[in-house]
Design a protein around this motif. Structure first.
Motif, PDB file in Angstrom:
ATOM      1  N   LYS A  16      76.527  35.835  34.017  1.00 30.73           N
ATOM      2  CA  LYS A  16      75.931  37.400  33.819  1.00 30.73           C
ATOM      3  C   LYS A  16      76.286  38.136  34.931  1.00 30.73           C
ATOM      4  O   LYS A  16      76.681  39.280  34.754  1.00 30.73           O
ATOM      5  CB  LYS A  16      74.609  37.428  32.927  1.00 30.73           C
ATOM      6  CG  LYS A  16      74.090  38.911  32.747  1.00 30.73           C
ATOM      7  CD  LYS A  16      72.674  38.729  32.154  1.00 30.73           C
ATOM      8  CE  LYS A  16      71.908  40.118  31.634  1.00 30.73           C
ATOM      9  NZ  LYS A  16      70.726  39.949  31.171  1.00 30.73           N
ATOM     10  N   PHE A  20      78.562  41.509  35.336  1.00 30.19           N
ATOM     11  CA  PHE A  20      78.092  42.734  35.620  1.00 30.19           C
ATOM     12  C   PHE A  20      78.903  43.342  37.255  1.00 30.19           C
ATOM     13  O   PHE A  20      79.263  44.453  37.140  1.00 30.19           O
ATOM     14  CB  PHE A  20      76.500  42.776  36.123  1.00 30.19           C
ATOM     15  CG  PHE A  20      76.076  43.961  36.620  1.00 30.19           C
ATOM     16  CD1 PHE A  20      75.749  44.975  35.596  1.00 30.19           C
ATOM     17  CD2 PHE A  20      75.661  44.428  37.834  1.00 30.19           C
ATOM     18  CE1 PHE A  20      75.242  46.321  35.706  1.00 30.19           C
ATOM     19  CE2 PHE A  20      75.532  45.769  38.057  1.00 30.19           C
ATOM     20  CZ  PHE A  20      75.007  46.680  37.178  1.00 30.19           C
ATOM     21  N   ASP A 116      69.411  48.928  38.032  1.00 32.05           N
ATOM     22  CA  ASP A 116      69.172  47.552  37.667  1.00 32.05           C
ATOM     23  C   ASP A 116      70.385  46.775  37.434  1.00 32.05           C
ATOM     24  O   ASP A 116      71.292  47.005  36.595  1.00 32.05           O
ATOM     25  CB  ASP A 116      68.178  47.820  36.209  1.00 32.05           C
ATOM     26  CG  ASP A 116      67.557  46.297  35.963  1.00 32.05           C
ATOM     27  OD1 ASP A 116      68.308  45.184  36.086  1.00 32.05           O
ATOM     28  OD2 ASP A 116      66.715  46.527  35.517  1.00 32.05           O
ATOM     29  N   THR A 118      70.734  44.150  36.109  1.00 33.30           N
ATOM     30  CA  THR A 118      70.496  43.095  34.832  1.00 33.30           C
ATOM     31  C   THR A 118      70.138  41.858  34.826  1.00 33.30           C
ATOM     32  O   THR A 118      70.105  41.044  34.058  1.00 33.30           O
ATOM     33  CB  THR A 118      71.851  43.243  33.702  1.00 33.30           C
ATOM     34  OG1 THR A 118      72.815  42.640  34.071  1.00 33.30           O
ATOM     35  CG2 THR A 118      72.046  44.813  33.278  1.00 33.30           C
ATOM     36  N   CYS A 119      70.207  41.448  36.061  1.00 37.15           N
ATOM     37  CA  CYS A 119      70.061  39.957  36.591  1.00 37.15           C
ATOM     38  C   CYS A 119      68.861  39.788  37.412  1.00 37.15           C
ATOM     39  O   CYS A 119      68.796  38.816  38.106  1.00 37.15           O
ATOM     40  CB  CYS A 119      71.307  39.505  37.366  1.00 37.15           C
ATOM     41  SG  CYS A 119      72.736  39.608  36.544  1.00 37.15           S
TER      42      CYS A 119
END
Length: 130
Positions: A16, A20, A116, A118-119
């Motif tokens: 992920k 990103f 952010d 996302t991780c």
């Protein structure tokens, strides 16, 4: 002379994070080595700049969770990235669905924004004036 070659951020999910940092932020994958146990030596960097790499490091160590939670609670970015135009990047990234905890803000000689990743991390974008 000593210089920065590699720095890291702890990520919850390396696949992920790779998506990103490459597809969304625009970095390119530099190294992707299987370390076994589901972990990889995974680095990204800015296209055309081979001097510095960012290691997307697994966050499995017991100290990482409390450390990152405390940083997030206090709104402290885990890393800072340079941008030629923070406001333009903010607009581009918002259009891609990226969430910001701080919009572009002038702070004297620097304009910053915080997103952010996302991780598990807050990441600061910074543009020096002049």
């Amino acid at each position: 002379m000593i210089r920065i070659h590699l720095t890291s951020v702890f990520v919850d999910d390396q696949a992920k994070a790779q998506d990103f940092y490459t597809r969304v932020l625009g970095f390119e994958t530099r190294q992707d080595i299987d370390l076994g146990g589901g972990n990889r030596w995974l680095t990204v960097g800015a296209p055309g700049d081979d001097a510095v790499e960012l290691l997307l490091e697994p966050s499995g160590h017991r100290a990482v969770g409390p450390f990152r939670d405390a940083l997030r609670e206090d709104g402290i970015p885990a890393a800072q990235l340079a941008a030629d135009d923070v406001r333009a990047e903010h607009e581009r990234l918002v259009a891609l669905g990226v969430e910001f905890t701080m919009p572009p803000t002038d702070m004297g000689p620097v304009t910053i924004a915080v997103l952010d990743d996302t991780c598990g991390n807050l990441i600061q974008l910074a543009q020096m004036a002049g």
